[in-house]
Design an enzyme around this catalytic site. Structure first.
Site, PDB file in Angstrom:
ATOM      1  N   PRO A   1       0.823  -1.212   0.000  1.00 61.45           N
ATOM      2  CA  PRO A   1       0.000   0.000   0.000  1.00 61.45           C
ATOM      3  C   PRO A   1       0.853   1.256   0.000  1.00 61.45           C
ATOM      4  O   PRO A   1       1.778   1.392   0.805  1.00 61.45           O
ATOM      5  CB  PRO A   1      -0.805  -0.135   1.292  1.00 61.45           C
ATOM      6  CG  PRO A   1      -0.913  -1.606   1.510  1.00 61.45           C
ATOM      7  CD  PRO A   1       0.389  -2.178   1.019  1.00 61.45           C
ATOM      8  N   CYS A   2       0.531   2.173  -0.917  1.00 56.45           N
ATOM      9  CA  CYS A   2       1.438   3.302  -1.158  1.00 56.45           C
ATOM     10  C   CYS A   2       0.925   4.640  -0.640  1.00 56.45           C
ATOM     11  O   CYS A   2       1.629   5.639  -0.734  1.00 56.45           O
ATOM     12  CB  CYS A   2       1.712   3.446  -2.654  1.00 56.45           C
ATOM     13  SG  CYS A   2       0.270   3.949  -3.627  1.00 56.45           S
ATOM     14  N   GLN A   3      -0.286   4.698  -0.084  1.00 55.22           N
ATOM     15  CA  GLN A   3      -0.836   5.995   0.290  1.00 55.22           C
ATOM     16  C   GLN A   3       0.042   6.743   1.285  1.00 55.22           C
ATOM     17  O   GLN A   3       0.151   7.954   1.252  1.00 55.22           O
ATOM     18  CB  GLN A   3      -2.251   5.841   0.863  1.00 55.22           C
ATOM     19  CG  GLN A   3      -3.297   5.541  -0.180  1.00 55.22           C
ATOM     20  CD  GLN A   3      -3.359   4.064  -0.533  1.00 55.22           C
ATOM     21  OE1 GLN A   3      -2.558   3.268  -0.055  1.00 55.22           O
ATOM     22  NE2 GLN A   3      -4.306   3.690  -1.367  1.00 55.22           N
TER      23      GLN A   3
ATOM     24  N   ASN B   1       6.550   0.819  -6.041  1.00 59.70           N
ATOM     25  CA  ASN B   1       5.839   1.814  -5.250  1.00 59.70           C
ATOM     26  C   ASN B   1       6.052   3.204  -5.835  1.00 59.70           C
ATOM     27  O   ASN B   1       6.815   3.385  -6.782  1.00 59.70           O
ATOM     28  CB  ASN B   1       6.294   1.775  -3.788  1.00 59.70           C
ATOM     29  CG  ASN B   1       5.142   1.981  -2.832  1.00 59.70           C
ATOM     30  OD1 ASN B   1       4.504   3.028  -2.859  1.00 59.70           O
ATOM     31  ND2 ASN B   1       4.859   0.989  -1.994  1.00 59.70           N
TER      32      ASN B   1
END
Length: 361
Positions: free
Chosen positions: A106-108, A146
């Site tokens: 997850p890159c948020q 990413n």
């Protein structure tokens, strides 16, 4: 883009694949195309994704042997260097010999669009789960993708993961891949960690391989021209309805040949303070690549998502094309927001292909 699924002879051996944090399957799609180019057969062994809808789409397109809809940290549940847990041993045996493990944690938390948790999000620790997976399963190769901000993570997860893979006996390179340079009709830049036990990788190893794939920039026109006035038989092709004020903004931009909305027409949250979000409420250029497609592409106020020639935002089908999804990819039937999240969060397949082609040849 192709509407029919390609076939593979697979005469040069199988490529056994595990996709952690698989989403709907952008990276795995890139590996599929890599295998086709090299005359190999992709064999999808393991897929993990917390969102059941995403995993369903992944499964309908890749049919993995094992598809798990639970956090990867509950399966590979110890840190790098620790003795393997019973669960880790169990899954290591199930998965067996593996050619390549891939994933986009997850890159948020890393994204420069996230002003609140940028580079210090606790989800960033999931990066190291790729290294733990490599320690337990011992794939021949590892690819981690990413956003660029991960390289400056507050806790150093990027460098720590590289160091862990090196200690596990992998050679490593960390290429930066620019989508528009390799034929993706979108200015999307991503940081990769690529590790191998059989290729003598080093910093800069992929520079020449990526340069060999450089092509002239592809435009929104190249990706979407045949979708201009497509009948709305599929939910992927249904237009978003603009509010009255949004329609006024769109009309002004088209009537004035504008691609950026002046501050005086923006809502007060943008108009009354300094901001750098020039692209918000923006219009795409027909003969240039799109800017980064995000999960907000159905909403005019969340980015440069206004169609260049039509007074509407782009459709899910057009966004999928800009993300390099071929028409044969089956997204199933989703709510419109579901399409947006799957497509916007995905890795353009051509970016994974560009790296995997050199790694697997």
């Amino acid at each position: 883009m192709s509407a029919s699924r390609p076939q593979w002879s697979g005469r040069r051996g199988d490529v056994r694949i595990a996709d952690l944090f698989c989403g709907c399957g952008g990276i795995s799609l890139g590996l599929m195309e890599t295998c086709r180019a090299l005359g190999k057969r992709p064999d999808y062994v393991f897929a993990c994704e917390m969102m059941p809808d995403y995993l369903d789409v992944y499964s309908r397109n890749f049919d993995p042997d094992y598809s798990i809809s639970e956090p990867i940290e509950k399966i590979f549940n110890r840190d790098v260097g620790a003795r393997a847990s019973d669960k880790e041993k169990e899954w290591g045996k199930k998965i067996g010999n593996l050619t390549i493990a891939v994933g986009g944690p997850p890159c948020q938390g890393h994204s420069d669009l996230n002003n609140y948790t940028r580079r210090s999000d606790p989800r960033n620790s999931l990066y190291m789960k790729m290294a733990r997976f490599a320690e337990i399963v011992e794939p021949e190769h590892v690819i981690i993708e990413n956003v660029l901000g991960v390289r400056h993570d507050k806790n150093g997860v990027f460098d720590t993961t590289v160091e862990a893979l090196l200690k596990l006996g992998y050679s490593v390179d960390t290429p930066l891949v620019k989508g528009e340079m390799i034929g993706v009709p979108q200015r999307r830049h991503r940081a990769f960690i690529v590790a191998s036990k059989t290729k003598p990788l080093h910093q800069g190893y992929f520079d020449s391989a990526l340069k060999a794939q450089y092509v002239r920039e592809r435009s929104v026109r190249w990706a979407c021209e045949d979708l201009l006035d497509l009948e709305q038989h599929s939910p992927m092709d249904v237009e978003s309805k603009l509010s009255g004020v949004s329609k006024e903004r769109v009309d002004w931009m088209f009537e004035n040949g504008a691609y950026d909305l002046p501050d005086r027409f923006r809502p007060s949250c943008h108009r009354d303070k300094d901001h750098t979000y020039k692209s918000v409420y923006g219009r795409l250029y027909w003969d240039k690549p799109a800017w980064t497609i995000t999960t907000g592409f159905l909403v005019m106020g969340q980015g440069r998502f206004l169609h260049p020639l039509r007074r509407r935002v782009i459709t899910p089908h057009e966004a999928a094309r800009l993300q390099f999804f071929p028409d044969f990819f089956d997204f199933g039937v989703q709510k419109r927001g579901g399409y947006a999240k799957m497509i916007g969060n995905a890795v353009p397949a051509k970016m994974a292909y560009a790296v995997a082609l050199e790694l697997l040849r």
